[in-house]
Design a protein around this motif. Structure first.
Motif, PDB file in Angstrom:
ATOM      1  N   PHE A 184      -6.731   1.524  -6.682  1.00 49.48           N
ATOM      2  CA  PHE A 184      -6.083   0.662  -7.660  1.00 49.48           C
ATOM      3  C   PHE A 184      -5.026  -0.223  -6.993  1.00 49.48           C
ATOM      4  O   PHE A 184      -4.961  -1.430  -7.221  1.00 49.48           O
ATOM      5  CB  PHE A 184      -5.456   1.518  -8.766  1.00 49.48           C
ATOM      6  N   ILE A 185      -4.179   0.403  -6.166  1.00 47.71           N
ATOM      7  CA  ILE A 185      -3.118  -0.349  -5.498  1.00 47.71           C
ATOM      8  C   ILE A 185      -3.695  -1.435  -4.613  1.00 47.71           C
ATOM      9  O   ILE A 185      -3.208  -2.569  -4.571  1.00 47.71           O
ATOM     10  CB  ILE A 185      -2.238   0.608  -4.671  1.00 47.71           C
ATOM     11  N   PHE A 186      -4.763  -1.104  -3.895  1.00 53.62           N
ATOM     12  CA  PHE A 186      -5.408  -2.080  -3.031  1.00 53.62           C
ATOM     13  C   PHE A 186      -5.839  -3.300  -3.832  1.00 53.62           C
ATOM     14  O   PHE A 186      -5.582  -4.442  -3.447  1.00 53.62           O
ATOM     15  CB  PHE A 186      -6.610  -1.425  -2.360  1.00 53.62           C
ATOM     16  N   ASN A 187      -6.449  -3.053  -4.980  1.00 57.81           N
ATOM     17  CA  ASN A 187      -6.885  -4.168  -5.826  1.00 57.81           C
ATOM     18  C   ASN A 187      -5.701  -5.002  -6.298  1.00 57.81           C
ATOM     19  O   ASN A 187      -5.745  -6.227  -6.284  1.00 57.81           O
ATOM     20  CB  ASN A 187      -7.672  -3.645  -7.033  1.00 57.81           C
ATOM     21  N   VAL A 188      -4.619  -4.320  -6.699  1.00 57.56           N
ATOM     22  CA  VAL A 188      -3.452  -5.055  -7.194  1.00 57.56           C
ATOM     23  C   VAL A 188      -2.843  -5.902  -6.079  1.00 57.56           C
ATOM     24  O   VAL A 188      -2.530  -7.076  -6.271  1.00 57.56           O
ATOM     25  CB  VAL A 188      -2.398  -4.071  -7.756  1.00 57.56           C
ATOM     26  N   LEU A 189      -2.698  -5.302  -4.873  1.00 56.52           N
ATOM     27  CA  LEU A 189      -2.073  -6.053  -3.784  1.00 56.52           C
ATOM     28  C   LEU A 189      -2.955  -7.214  -3.350  1.00 56.52           C
ATOM     29  O   LEU A 189      -2.467  -8.300  -3.048  1.00 56.52           O
ATOM     30  CB  LEU A 189      -1.772  -5.134  -2.602  1.00 56.52           C
ATOM     31  N   GLN A 190      -4.264  -6.989  -3.321  1.00 52.56           N
ATOM     32  CA  GLN A 190      -5.160  -8.079  -2.928  1.00 52.56           C
ATOM     33  C   GLN A 190      -5.125  -9.204  -3.962  1.00 52.56           C
ATOM     34  O   GLN A 190      -5.123 -10.371  -3.609  1.00 52.56           O
ATOM     35  CB  GLN A 190      -6.596  -7.571  -2.749  1.00 52.56           C
ATOM     36  N   ALA A 191      -5.090  -8.837  -5.234  1.00 46.84           N
ATOM     37  CA  ALA A 191      -5.067  -9.848  -6.288  1.00 46.84           C
ATOM     38  C   ALA A 191      -3.791 -10.683  -6.191  1.00 46.84           C
ATOM     39  O   ALA A 191      -3.782 -11.878  -6.476  1.00 46.84           O
ATOM     40  CB  ALA A 191      -5.157  -9.174  -7.659  1.00 46.84           C
ATOM     41  N   ASN A 207      -2.290 -11.456  -3.528  1.00 46.52           N
ATOM     42  CA  ASN A 207      -2.255 -12.145  -2.239  1.00 46.52           C
ATOM     43  C   ASN A 207      -2.746 -13.584  -2.400  1.00 46.52           C
ATOM     44  O   ASN A 207      -3.539 -14.071  -1.620  1.00 46.52           O
ATOM     45  CB  ASN A 207      -3.148 -11.369  -1.264  1.00 46.52           C
ATOM     46  N   ASN A 208      -2.281 -14.238  -3.432  1.00 46.00           N
ATOM     47  CA  ASN A 208      -2.760 -15.579  -3.782  1.00 46.00           C
ATOM     48  C   ASN A 208      -1.519 -16.430  -4.011  1.00 46.00           C
ATOM     49  O   ASN A 208      -0.744 -16.186  -4.932  1.00 46.00           O
ATOM     50  CB  ASN A 208      -3.611 -15.466  -5.064  1.00 46.00           C
ATOM     51  N   SER A 209      -1.329 -17.411  -3.150  1.00 46.17           N
ATOM     52  CA  SER A 209      -0.061 -18.135  -3.169  1.00 46.17           C
ATOM     53  C   SER A 209       0.117 -18.984  -4.427  1.00 46.17           C
ATOM     54  O   SER A 209       1.194 -19.495  -4.678  1.00 46.17           O
ATOM     55  CB  SER A 209       0.064 -19.004  -1.908  1.00 46.17           C
ATOM     56  N   ASP A 210      -0.951 -19.139  -5.217  1.00 46.48           N
ATOM     57  CA  ASP A 210      -0.803 -19.920  -6.446  1.00 46.48           C
ATOM     58  C   ASP A 210      -0.161 -19.113  -7.578  1.00 46.48           C
ATOM     59  O   ASP A 210       0.261 -19.678  -8.584  1.00 46.48           O
ATOM     60  CB  ASP A 210      -2.178 -20.418  -6.926  1.00 46.48           C
ATOM     61  N   CYS A 211      -0.109 -17.801  -7.424  1.00 51.33           N
ATOM     62  CA  CYS A 211       0.454 -16.963  -8.483  1.00 51.33           C
ATOM     63  C   CYS A 211       1.984 -17.018  -8.478  1.00 51.33           C
ATOM     64  O   CYS A 211       2.602 -17.236  -7.441  1.00 51.33           O
ATOM     65  CB  CYS A 211       0.030 -15.507  -8.280  1.00 51.33           C
ATOM     66  N   VAL A 212       2.586 -16.808  -9.650  1.00 57.04           N
ATOM     67  CA  VAL A 212       4.020 -16.547  -9.722  1.00 57.04           C
ATOM     68  C   VAL A 212       4.174 -15.054  -9.413  1.00 57.04           C
ATOM     69  O   VAL A 212       3.778 -14.203 -10.210  1.00 57.04           O
ATOM     70  CB  VAL A 212       4.593 -16.872 -11.111  1.00 57.04           C
ATOM     71  N   ALA A 213       4.757 -14.749  -8.221  1.00 56.01           N
ATOM     72  CA  ALA A 213       4.635 -13.409  -7.652  1.00 56.01           C
ATOM     73  C   ALA A 213       5.716 -12.466  -8.156  1.00 56.01           C
ATOM     74  O   ALA A 213       6.468 -11.894  -7.376  1.00 56.01           O
ATOM     75  CB  ALA A 213       4.635 -13.495  -6.132  1.00 56.01           C
ATOM     76  N   LEU A 214       5.770 -12.227  -9.462  1.00 53.39           N
ATOM     77  CA  LEU A 214       6.739 -11.284 -10.012  1.00 53.39           C
ATOM     78  C   LEU A 214       6.346  -9.841  -9.684  1.00 53.39           C
ATOM     79  O   LEU A 214       7.140  -8.926  -9.894  1.00 53.39           O
ATOM     80  CB  LEU A 214       6.863 -11.471 -11.524  1.00 53.39           C
ATOM     81  N   GLY A 215       5.141  -9.666  -9.157  1.00 52.73           N
ATOM     82  CA  GLY A 215       4.706  -8.336  -8.751  1.00 52.73           C
ATOM     83  C   GLY A 215       4.979  -8.045  -7.285  1.00 52.73           C
ATOM     84  O   GLY A 215       4.774  -6.928  -6.829  1.00 52.73           O
ATOM     85  N   SER A 216       5.442  -9.031  -6.541  1.00 49.63           N
ATOM     86  CA  SER A 216       5.629  -8.874  -5.097  1.00 49.63           C
ATOM     87  C   SER A 216       6.696  -7.828  -4.775  1.00 49.63           C
ATOM     88  O   SER A 216       7.642  -7.616  -5.525  1.00 49.63           O
ATOM     89  CB  SER A 216       6.039 -10.213  -4.488  1.00 49.63           C
ATOM     90  N   ALA A 217       6.545  -7.171  -3.625  1.00 47.98           N
ATOM     91  CA  ALA A 217       7.530  -6.188  -3.169  1.00 47.98           C
ATOM     92  C   ALA A 217       8.587  -6.832  -2.276  1.00 47.98           C
ATOM     93  O   ALA A 217       9.595  -6.220  -1.965  1.00 47.98           O
ATOM     94  CB  ALA A 217       6.831  -5.066  -2.400  1.00 47.98           C
ATOM     95  N   PHE A 218       8.359  -8.069  -1.867  1.00 50.70           N
ATOM     96  CA  PHE A 218       9.239  -8.713  -0.892  1.00 50.70           C
ATOM     97  C   PHE A 218      10.155  -9.732  -1.559  1.00 50.70           C
ATOM     98  O   PHE A 218       9.766 -10.366  -2.541  1.00 50.70           O
ATOM     99  CB  PHE A 218       8.411  -9.415   0.183  1.00 50.70           C
ATOM    100  N   PRO A 219      11.354  -9.932  -1.026  1.00 47.89           N
ATOM    101  CA  PRO A 219      12.217 -10.964  -1.597  1.00 47.89           C
ATOM    102  C   PRO A 219      11.624 -12.354  -1.327  1.00 47.89           C
ATOM    103  O   PRO A 219      10.831 -12.513  -0.393  1.00 47.89           O
ATOM    104  CB  PRO A 219      13.538 -10.813  -0.828  1.00 47.89           C
ATOM    105  N   ASP A 220      11.993 -13.301  -2.129  1.00 50.44           N
ATOM    106  CA  ASP A 220      11.600 -14.699  -1.926  1.00 50.44           C
ATOM    107  C   ASP A 220      11.821 -15.085  -0.457  1.00 50.44           C
ATOM    108  O   ASP A 220      12.957 -15.107   0.015  1.00 50.44           O
ATOM    109  CB  ASP A 220      12.483 -15.561  -2.847  1.00 50.44           C
ATOM    110  N   PRO A 221      10.747 -15.404   0.292  1.00 46.40           N
ATOM    111  CA  PRO A 221      10.925 -15.659   1.729  1.00 46.40           C
ATOM    112  C   PRO A 221      11.790 -16.880   2.047  1.00 46.40           C
ATOM    113  O   PRO A 221      12.281 -16.995   3.167  1.00 46.40           O
ATOM    114  CB  PRO A 221       9.490 -15.837   2.239  1.00 46.40           C
ATOM    115  N   SER A 222      11.989 -17.763   1.078  1.00 46.87           N
ATOM    116  CA  SER A 222      12.832 -18.931   1.369  1.00 46.87           C
ATOM    117  C   SER A 222      14.297 -18.510   1.523  1.00 46.87           C
ATOM    118  O   SER A 222      15.137 -19.312   1.924  1.00 46.87           O
ATOM    119  CB  SER A 222      12.669 -19.986   0.282  1.00 46.87           C
ATOM    120  N   LEU A 223      14.629 -17.254   1.202  1.00 46.48           N
ATOM    121  CA  LEU A 223      15.997 -16.763   1.399  1.00 46.48           C
ATOM    122  C   LEU A 223      16.247 -16.320   2.841  1.00 46.48           C
ATOM    123  O   LEU A 223      17.366 -15.968   3.187  1.00 46.48           O
ATOM    124  CB  LEU A 223      16.270 -15.579   0.457  1.00 46.48           C
ATOM    125  N   PHE A 224      15.207 -16.306   3.656  1.00 43.96           N
ATOM    126  CA  PHE A 224      15.361 -15.794   5.023  1.00 43.96           C
ATOM    127  C   PHE A 224      15.831 -16.901   5.973  1.00 43.96           C
ATOM    128  O   PHE A 224      15.541 -18.074   5.752  1.00 43.96           O
ATOM    129  CB  PHE A 224      14.042 -15.200   5.522  1.00 43.96           C
TER     130      PHE A 224
END
Lengths: 472, 472
Positions: free
Chosen positions: B93-100, B102-119
């Motif tokens: 299940f997790i694999f499917n969620v993470l792969q889904a 992995n699409n830069s067009d999505c609004v990534a509210l499910g992401s585990a990482f902070p907004d990379p533009s903050l780096f």
């Protein structure tokens, strides 16, 4: 293949088939020009290539003579019984050996990696700078399994150039081939399962097996031909084997490369028993001779071969980028990677993709292969000259290792400790099996440049061996 | 601590202790200048800091008012029974969620990482270029475990700055904290052993446990205080626990951070039972407030705490550099790494060491913490405004996640699929436990900038939730 390579191949075949024998003088450059209609430069290049590969030696003012060494070295280990091991526990010893060798002051004849000065630092540096300049939130982002698309495409293109159809989707980028091997084992087995390995085998495979709580059947492997297929057949009949792990080219530590027929028979045998193959091919690009050998994977129609590759032995040891073309297991391996390391460094993947796109790699490999053959040849001659005659030296084509056997009552681990004190590392045979059967053997890395340091190291080793023989 | 930070801390404590309550107007800037003798700029900075952390809100022409939200969000999940699981199988299940996702067009509210533009891309880029320019056979070489000495020293210095004495020899550099966690589990357990995890827990830990064929006892974890120690004591009495895995700061997915007393009691309890702690502290640098919290490791005198850290959440997700300060297990972990991935990329380790040596990191973290608090606060207010009141929102300090509860008969996995169709990812509660107990919950990443896209996504989610509630 260019004309000079065709000519060299032709002459090589003539030597192999006995047309020209050890000590014979090859036709002169002039004669061959006249006979073949090729240019002098083409013929000269062909002779130089043969010399770099150790087939012939030039004598000033005399011509090119067929070298006896390759034939003399072609003898095999005696056939061994199957070696089953319910637990594998060599890790502590290997750890100590690798840590001891992690000292830049040592002459690293025990190292597993080629001399790093042979790598194209300048071009890699350029690629990495190019990537570093374009660092953005997009390309420093984590590249989830299967890894960067550009790099996977580049690798698929390299397969395609060999006539192999491997989809980029089947390729998973890993942290070196060692992670590829670990993930492959995990995808194919459960703790307690049986796996076939070579005897002797790369210690990394034995460690991975220990780590995953697996059992092994070690199958006799010939220093020239590779894994003994009769013994393999016996193993497949006697044990519930779940996977077979081996190196098809330049096997570590022996140097063995399988022939095409041998590979096909191996695959047929495994297919018959429904056993998957983990083909560790990290030395596959370091073949000798003029023809690129195909991996077992090339004949795999069912996706049961997991082909593991790496750039660590050919480009840069520290980038830690490998891959597995995982056939049926591609998705399972992505899932396992998601649970273990998530991904390898994105900038390193991008830097390698950039390097590969510039098409310098094949030229670099061409030079690297030649240099490694030349160096091995020089080391081989020095070892034959310096070491006592009772030391058997296994010379295989296309590897940068030599595998040496002391008399069976002589301990190479002992030699290892004595050499270490003298600032020289070797890889003792004890690292390459779960049991003690190779304690009289050791592996030498002969990719180092031949200079006063390496010459002194070989002489020192010879002295240490003499000392040990005197005690036996 | 600078003067303005001292003042902010003082005011924060007054708010916490009820001197100033929700809706109260704080003393004006002028008044505070007069009373404290500090400069206007110092007082202004202190008020701004409080606002950025969500304690107060400024109203133009009126002053600063104490915000009610933090208090309102401080409620806890009901106490749960221990949740033992003999097999853990959520990986597919997790694999499917993470792969889904992995699409830069999505609004990534499910992401585990902070907004990379903050780096700090620019500074990282400079460090990587510096390393790339100096690429040589020496520094592209593989850096065997425990990893690059410079980087381990830099990490040890950061511990020292917190008053913790951690030797560089205890630190092993890993491929992200995920590898550190995997190696730690392996060092402490054998297949079939029992491990304590949080409930809910980071899915990566559950996956690692599945991968290593371990059994889990999930112990109730409070969204504010962290792991329930009574429940932990019960687990330690009832099961032969070999290790405890948890996050002491900004727990994923809840956001919980343990108090000092809580950490000390936890350690005493584990010590009493001879159980080692794997302290996953990847969010440790993203604390709220003015005082750097110390990890449990700070009170560990026996080397039984394995403290795992990473640069993936604070500097660059794709570099894949983490570490473990492994106490007694340092050597065991090096051995296991030698068997699995060998090492992480040398140039990346050197680039991070270079970046850390330039001393920009603390300044960057300071800014990062403020920005994350501000963004979380804005998201929180928008969610409270847009989402139906029955949705409970858990707001914890110092995390960039919000943990939300739908009514228990409402399925967040269903919401996940509907949101995905609308181009929005969320992290459904199903990912964070071996069982179904969090199927009505989900985690939102609120590190994204607040703009028309994120605003539309929150409104869209609200609509989807309304739709689901109507069906129940």
């Amino acid at each position: 293949m260019s004309r000079y390579e065709q000519l060299a191949l032709q002459l090589q075949e003539q030597i192999s088939s006995g047309v020209w024998q050890a000590g014979d003088k090859l036709p002169s450059l002039r004669e061959t020009v006249r006979r073949s209609g090729l240019s002098l430069m083409t013929v000269f290049n062909a002779y130089q290539l043969l010399e770099s590969q150790g087939w012939v030696r030039s004598r000033p003012q005399s011509g090119y003579f067929v070298v006896p060494v390759l034939q003399a070295a072609h003898y095999s280990l005696p056939l061994q019984p199957l070696q089953p091991a319910e637990t594998v526990d060599i890790n502590a010893f290997i750890f100590n050996v690798l840590q001891a060798g992690n000292n830049s002051d040592c002459v690293a004849l025990g190292s597993a990696f080629p001399d790093p000065s042979l790598f194209p630092q300048h071009q890699l540096s350029r690629s990495l700078i190019r990537v570093a300049r374009q660092l953005s939130s997009a390309n420093t982002d984590v590249s989830l399994p299967p890894g960067c698309a550009d790099l996977r495409r580049s690798i698929a293109q390299r397969y395609a150039a060999k006539g192999m159809e491997i989809s980029p989707d089947e390729i998973v980028i890993t942290s070196g081939a060692l992670e590829a091997l670990n993930l492959s084992l995990q995808a194919l087995t459960q703790p307690g399962d049986w796996v076939v390995v070579e005897s002797p085998a790369f210690y990394g495979a034995l460690q991975a097996i220990e780590r995953h709580h697996l059992k092994t059947v070690a199958v006799a492997t010939d220093p020239q031909r590779g894994m003994d297929l009769d013994a393999l057949a016996q193993a497949l009949q006697q044990y519930p084997i779940k996977a077979c792990w081996l190196m098809s080219h330049c096997q570590n530590p022996l140097g063995a490369s399988m022939s095409t027929a041998h590979k096909q028979q191996l695959l047929a045998l495994l297919t018959e028993h429904g056993v998957s193959l983990i083909e560790d091919d990290v030395y596959g690009e370091l073949y000798a001779g003029l023809v690129t050998p195909l991996p077992v994977k090339a004949w795999d129609n069912t996706g049961q071969v997991l082909h593991c590759g790496s750039f660590s032995k050919t480009l840069a040891t520290g980038f830690r980028i490998g891959w597995v073309a995982a056939g049926q297991q591609a998705q399972a391996i992505q899932r396992l990677q998601l649970m273990s390391t998530l991904s390898t460094s994105t900038p390193m993947q991008l830097a390698l993709a950039d390097y590969l796109s510039a098409h310098h790699y094949d030229k670099h490999l061409h030079t690297l292969r030649r240099t490694l053959e030349q160096r091995k040849h020089i080391f081989y001659r020095a070892i034959k000259r310096e070491f006592p005659d009772v030391v058997r030296v296994h010379y295989a084509e296309g590897s940068y290792f030599l595998w040496l056997e002391l008399p069976t009552d002589c301990c190479a681990t002992e030699l290892y400790w004595r050499a270490l004190k003298a600032g020289i590392t070797i890889a003792p045979g004890r690292m390459f099996a779960a049991g003690e059967q190779y304690r009289h053997c050791f592996r030498l890395n002969v990719s180092l440049p031949w200079n006063t340091v390496s010459e002194a190291a070989i002489k020192q080793l010879a002295t240490l061996i003499d000392g040990q023989l005197a005690l036996v």
